[in-house]
Design a protein around this motif. Structure first.
Motif, PDB file in Angstrom:
ATOM      1  N   SER A   1     -10.123  -5.549   6.671  1.00 32.29           N
ATOM      2  CA  SER A   1     -10.270  -4.121   6.563  1.00 32.29           C
ATOM      3  C   SER A   1      -9.721  -3.979   5.074  1.00 32.29           C
ATOM      4  O   SER A   1     -10.414  -3.141   3.922  1.00 32.29           O
ATOM      5  CB  SER A   1      -9.491  -3.258   6.905  1.00 32.29           C
ATOM      6  OG  SER A   1     -10.089  -3.092   8.600  1.00 32.29           O
ATOM      7  N   LYS A   2      -8.644  -4.469   4.335  1.00 35.52           N
ATOM      8  CA  LYS A   2      -7.735  -4.858   3.395  1.00 35.52           C
ATOM      9  C   LYS A   2      -8.924  -4.983   2.053  1.00 35.52           C
ATOM     10  O   LYS A   2      -9.490  -4.620   1.093  1.00 35.52           O
ATOM     11  CB  LYS A   2      -6.928  -5.600   3.498  1.00 35.52           C
ATOM     12  CG  LYS A   2      -6.081  -5.233   2.253  1.00 35.52           C
ATOM     13  CD  LYS A   2      -4.027  -5.367   2.523  1.00 35.52           C
ATOM     14  CE  LYS A   2      -3.492  -4.823   3.153  1.00 35.52           C
ATOM     15  NZ  LYS A   2      -2.148  -5.219   3.411  1.00 35.52           N
ATOM     16  N   THR A   3      -9.014  -6.251   2.241  1.00 34.71           N
ATOM     17  CA  THR A   3      -9.809  -7.787   2.467  1.00 34.71           C
ATOM     18  C   THR A   3     -11.199  -7.043   1.878  1.00 34.71           C
ATOM     19  O   THR A   3     -12.124  -6.514  -0.048  1.00 34.71           O
ATOM     20  CB  THR A   3     -10.253  -8.487   2.384  1.00 34.71           C
ATOM     21  OG1 THR A   3      -9.228  -9.466   2.837  1.00 34.71           O
ATOM     22  CG2 THR A   3     -11.756  -9.363   1.249  1.00 34.71           C
ATOM     23  N   ILE A   4     -12.327  -5.433   2.453  1.00 35.24           N
ATOM     24  CA  ILE A   4     -13.467  -5.255   1.761  1.00 35.24           C
ATOM     25  C   ILE A   4     -12.800  -3.665   1.146  1.00 35.24           C
ATOM     26  O   ILE A   4     -14.219  -4.049   0.084  1.00 35.24           O
ATOM     27  CB  ILE A   4     -14.017  -4.798   3.469  1.00 35.24           C
ATOM     28  CG1 ILE A   4     -14.439  -5.653   4.711  1.00 35.24           C
ATOM     29  CG2 ILE A   4     -14.760  -3.618   2.948  1.00 35.24           C
ATOM     30  CD1 ILE A   4     -15.124  -5.114   5.617  1.00 35.24           C
ATOM     31  N   ARG A   5     -11.296  -3.641   1.295  1.00 35.89           N
ATOM     32  CA  ARG A   5     -11.106  -2.541   0.316  1.00 35.89           C
ATOM     33  C   ARG A   5     -11.516  -3.134  -0.984  1.00 35.89           C
ATOM     34  O   ARG A   5     -12.242  -2.606  -1.748  1.00 35.89           O
ATOM     35  CB  ARG A   5     -10.350  -1.166   1.058  1.00 35.89           C
ATOM     36  CG  ARG A   5     -10.709  -0.532   1.949  1.00 35.89           C
ATOM     37  CD  ARG A   5      -9.007   0.399   1.861  1.00 35.89           C
ATOM     38  NE  ARG A   5      -8.012  -0.269   1.740  1.00 35.89           N
ATOM     39  CZ  ARG A   5      -7.519  -1.003   2.869  1.00 35.89           C
ATOM     40  NH1 ARG A   5      -8.172  -0.333   4.003  1.00 35.89           N
ATOM     41  NH2 ARG A   5      -5.498  -0.687   3.351  1.00 35.89           N
ATOM     42  N   GLU A   6     -10.624  -4.374  -0.698  1.00 31.62           N
ATOM     43  CA  GLU A   6     -10.236  -4.470  -2.447  1.00 31.62           C
ATOM     44  C   GLU A   6     -11.996  -5.363  -3.431  1.00 31.62           C
ATOM     45  O   GLU A   6     -11.941  -5.000  -4.768  1.00 31.62           O
ATOM     46  CB  GLU A   6      -9.736  -5.816  -2.566  1.00 31.62           C
ATOM     47  CG  GLU A   6      -8.864  -5.090  -2.024  1.00 31.62           C
ATOM     48  CD  GLU A   6      -7.183  -6.568  -1.763  1.00 31.62           C
ATOM     49  OE1 GLU A   6      -5.892  -6.600  -1.703  1.00 31.62           O
ATOM     50  OE2 GLU A   6      -7.547  -7.586  -1.666  1.00 31.62           O
TER      51      GLU A   6
ATOM     52  N   LYS B   1     -14.171  -3.469  -2.061  1.00 35.72           N
ATOM     53  CA  LYS B   1     -15.340  -2.020  -2.959  1.00 35.72           C
ATOM     54  C   LYS B   1     -14.907  -1.960  -3.817  1.00 35.72           C
ATOM     55  O   LYS B   1     -15.132  -1.955  -5.072  1.00 35.72           O
ATOM     56  CB  LYS B   1     -15.474  -1.172  -1.924  1.00 35.72           C
ATOM     57  CG  LYS B   1     -16.643  -1.510  -0.524  1.00 35.72           C
ATOM     58  CD  LYS B   1     -15.704  -0.736   0.423  1.00 35.72           C
ATOM     59  CE  LYS B   1     -17.211  -0.487   1.761  1.00 35.72           C
ATOM     60  NZ  LYS B   1     -17.536   0.137   3.086  1.00 35.72           N
ATOM     61  N   ALA B   2     -13.963  -1.756  -4.351  1.00 34.77           N
ATOM     62  CA  ALA B   2     -12.629  -1.683  -5.670  1.00 34.77           C
ATOM     63  C   ALA B   2     -13.111  -2.582  -6.974  1.00 34.77           C
ATOM     64  O   ALA B   2     -13.585  -1.997  -7.902  1.00 34.77           O
ATOM     65  CB  ALA B   2     -11.588  -1.533  -5.226  1.00 34.77           C
TER      66      ALA B   2
ATOM     67  N   GLU C   1       1.074  -1.153  -0.218  1.00 32.71           N
ATOM     68  CA  GLU C   1       0.260  -0.010   0.009  1.00 32.71           C
ATOM     69  C   GLU C   1       0.767   1.217   0.276  1.00 32.71           C
ATOM     70  O   GLU C   1       0.573   1.986  -0.090  1.00 32.71           O
ATOM     71  CB  GLU C   1      -0.452   0.152   1.060  1.00 32.71           C
ATOM     72  CG  GLU C   1      -2.453  -0.615   1.604  1.00 32.71           C
ATOM     73  CD  GLU C   1      -2.572  -1.426   2.497  1.00 32.71           C
ATOM     74  OE1 GLU C   1      -4.307  -1.771   2.311  1.00 32.71           O
ATOM     75  OE2 GLU C   1      -2.547  -0.610   4.027  1.00 32.71           O
TER      76      GLU C   1
ATOM     77  N   ASP D   1     -17.066  -0.819  -7.455  1.00 31.26           N
ATOM     78  CA  ASP D   1     -16.653   0.158  -8.117  1.00 31.26           C
ATOM     79  C   ASP D   1     -15.915   0.154  -9.107  1.00 31.26           C
ATOM     80  O   ASP D   1     -16.849   0.168 -10.132  1.00 31.26           O
ATOM     81  CB  ASP D   1     -15.525   1.193  -7.183  1.00 31.26           C
ATOM     82  CG  ASP D   1     -16.621   0.994  -6.235  1.00 31.26           C
ATOM     83  OD1 ASP D   1     -17.554   1.294  -5.743  1.00 31.26           O
ATOM     84  OD2 ASP D   1     -15.573   2.043  -5.055  1.00 31.26           O
TER      85      ASP D   1
END
Lengths: 166, 510
Positions: B126-131, B133-134, A125, B137
């Motif tokens: 959180s990272k998995t959720i962000r990914e 979501k990405a 990141e 999107d």
């Protein structure tokens, strides 16, 4: 007998500080995560071009901020090794915050920044742009405790810097 | 110190000594152990080997003042065993006190390990959720982009189809008008026949494309109403006949109803189905004949098209009704849309299709459509009321010079001298001065909608007949024309024989 210099590894939990020390001092690696409690002290002699220096490496428990115990430990340190997990951007902010806090405890001491877990670069990141910006103000190394890449160079650089000071 | 205080101090000392299990080393210059108190084995020291402890203390003293008492709590001395180490300077010798912090360290280790593992798991979560979501999107963005492309394609098809209709009106119309004048010249008649055949093909293609665009929009509802089976048969024959004649094929169109009542179906869709089937049959038949049968028994309508054409190989028969599938007739002309549209329409109407074909022998396609009263909608929407022509004066309003000239010529052919007007405001003035019997007006006049002009004519009290024609052959436009006050609606490209028949019927003096 070579002169001795105390360096402390600071960084958030699970960024790989103990693994970097294990790689540097014993050339070993374990992928099992074991949290550090308190401090573990190791040492290794580093040969520089014109001399040898004994680095006393203080591996501190990982924290996002400097607590009273770690303040006790860093007293008298000649240099700091800031460790960041490249896959966690938050750990970069923690490292920079720890650096800022340590400056209240210590006089200006040499600092080296290690962006660790280079072996997982596809999940990083921390951006190259950020690393490039940081490199302008602090020696920055991309490291992997797993492969050993960048580890020796980072410690040697800090050893060089801490011996340049009286 | 009082006696009590002394007792307390003694008890406390004993308690602390028991808890901390101190190992006290008296050392000389940090390197030589002079005396030992306590149990070294508790700290992993065997056989009097204090080297590792002395090394550790020397390391701990780096950077600090060795002349001062110093404490280092929670020091890991190996194997995750924790101690607290005190440096007590006492010249000429010094003391090292190692105390047991294991109870504290063990608990802390467990707690810290659990907390850190939980925090790491949360980071990963959180990272998995962000990914995710990405990814979501990204998918949404791609979906939106695809929708835009799809919309653009639909608009493009729609526009192209509409734009094809206007010039096709001119081509078909002029070809029909030329026919009687060129009948004696076989060469020009063949050329004219080719023009008519290709115009028919293009017209069919435009209709199919429009159907696809409308079907994608979900805006192609069925509109059933009573119609004359004979009329449908005649329409299809008149359109396809030039194609069949051009290829010297025999075309037989036969209709039969076993009941008195009129069939109730969406006749526009039936026409589209038949035109696709029959034009396909003619296209893929080199010699012989094409038979078209329409049968109505009061409950269902059967359409059967049989040809002596090239046939469809069995391996293609399952896919022949898929869009853009031309595998069965490689090398032949056609966009490959017709049969897929036929299938769509038949399914929409609740009917069935049966295909029989043999290569080199021919093909028979039979469609059976049930009459469904529930599908009925007000028939008035597409009814074509009779014209009330009050005089024989006719005005044509169209800003497309080719179409306008063709209409004028057509009316000349049946004895009329129509006036041609391009500007709607001129029309309003002329009508006010001398109302005509009939106004033929295009919807798309550029400066103003023909529908708005129609409505204004009615509001001004014009009572003569108005025929509206348009390239937009859909229910909305038809209904809008009716609502504006039109007596009839004709779609572009104008079916000239039908248009002329209308005129002759409505203007008997012609």
């Amino acid at each position: 007998m070579s002169e001795a210099r105390k360096i402390c590894l600071l960084g958030d939990f699970a960024v790989g500080k103990s693994s970097l020390v294990a790689r540097f001092v014993r050339n070993t690696f374990s992928d099992k995560y074991l949290t550090t409690v308190g401090v573990k002290v190791d040492s290794k002699e580093v040969r520089l071009t014109d001399r040898a220096v004994k680095l006393v490496v203080w591996d501190l428990a990982g924290k996002a901020e400097l607590d009273s115990l770690n303040k006790t430990y860093i007293r008298g340190a000649h240099g700091l090794m800031l460790v960041v997990d490249g896959t966690r951007e938050a750990s970069l902010r923690a490292a920079l915050y720890l650096w800022m806090q340590s400056q209240k405890q210590l006089a200006q001491v040499p600092v080296v920044l290690m962006i660790n877990k280079l072996d997982m670069i596809d999940r990083w990141e921390v951006s190259s742009a950020d690393i490039a910006r940081l490199s302008e103000s602090v020696p920055t190394f991309r490291t992997s405790a797993l492969s050993g890449e960048g580890v020796e160079a980072a410690f040697t650089t800090l050893a060089q810097r801490v011996t340049e000071r009286p | 110190m009082t006696k009590a205080a002394s007792v307390v101090q003694g008890a406390l000392t004993r308690f602390l000594m028991e808890r901390s299990k101190p190992l006290i080393l008296t050392v000389f210059r940090q390197r030589q152990v002079l005396s030992v108190e306590g149990d070294p084995a508790l700290y992993g020291i065997r056989n009097g080997d204090f080297g590792s402890v002395l090394e550790l203390v020397r390391n701990l003293l780096v950077g600090v003042d060795a002349e001062r008492l110093t404490v280092w709590p929670l020091v890991d001395i190996g194997n995750r065993r924790h101690t607290s180490i005190l440096w007590v300077p006492d010249k000429p010798n010094d003391h090292i006190i190692v105390t047991d912090a294991e109870m504290c360290g063990e608990e802390l280790t467990e707690r810290q390990q659990a907390a850190n593992e939980l925090a790491l798991a949360n980071v990963e979560k959180s990272k998995t959720i962000r990914e995710l979501k990405a990814v979501r999107d990204e998918l949404q963005a791609k979906s939106a982009a695809l929708n835009e492309i799809h919309k653009f394609q639909r608009r493009l098809i729609d526009t192209l189809s509409h734009d094809l209709r206007t010039p096709l009106t001119s081509i078909s119309g002029y070809a029909a008008l030329l026919e009687p004048h060129l009948a004696e010249n076989p060469v020009t008649m063949r050329a004219l026949s080719a023009i008519q055949r290709n115009a028919t093909y293009l017209k069919n293609l435009a209709e199919n494309l429009l159907h696809l665009a409308a079907a994608d929009n979900g805006s192609a509802p069925l509109l059933a109403h009573p119609f004359a089976l004979e009329q449908l048969a005649e329409d299809v024959e008149s359109i396809i006949r030039p194609m069949a004649d051009g290829k010297r094929l025999r075309l037989n169109v036969d209709w039969q109803s076993t009941v008195q009542k009129m069939p109730v179906f969406d006749d526009l869709r039936l026409r589209q189905i038949l035109l696709n089937l029959v034009s396909n049959a003619v296209r893929y038949t080199r010699e012989g004949k094409v038979d078209v049968e329409l049968r109505y028994d009061g409950d269902q309508l059967t359409l059967r098209v049989t040809d002596t054409g090239i046939g469809i190989a069995s391996e293609y028969q399952d896919t022949i009704f898929e869009p853009l599938n031309r595998g069965a007739q490689q090398g032949c002309e056609g966009a490959g849309l017709g049969l897929s549209i036929v299938k769509q329409l038949v399914e929409q109407m609740g009917g069935t299709i049966a295909l029989q074909s043999a290569v080199g022998v021919g093909t028979r396609i039979q469609i059976v459509l049930p009459e469904r009263a529930a599908a009925l909608e007000p028939a008035a929407a597409r009814a074509e009321p009779s014209l009330r022509v009050q005089s024989e004066r006719v005005i044509i309003v169209d800003d497309d010079p080719d179409v306008a000239e063709m209409l004028v010529w057509s009316l000349h052919e049946i004895g009329y001298m129509p006036q041609l007007i391009h500007d709607p405001s001129v029309l309003l003035a002329r009508v006010a001065a001398q109302p005509p019997g009939l106004i033929i007006i295009d919807v798309d006049l550029g400066v103003r909608s023909g529908l708005a002009v129609t409505q204004e004519l009615r509001l001004r009290g014009y009572t003569g007949s108005i025929i509206v024609f348009s390239g937009a052959n859909n229910t909305n436009t038809r209904q809008a024309a009716k609502a504006a006050g039109a007596d009839a609606f004709l779609a572009k490209p104008l079916d000239m024989p039908k248009f002329l028949a209308w005129m002759k019927r409505l203007l008997p003096g012609a």
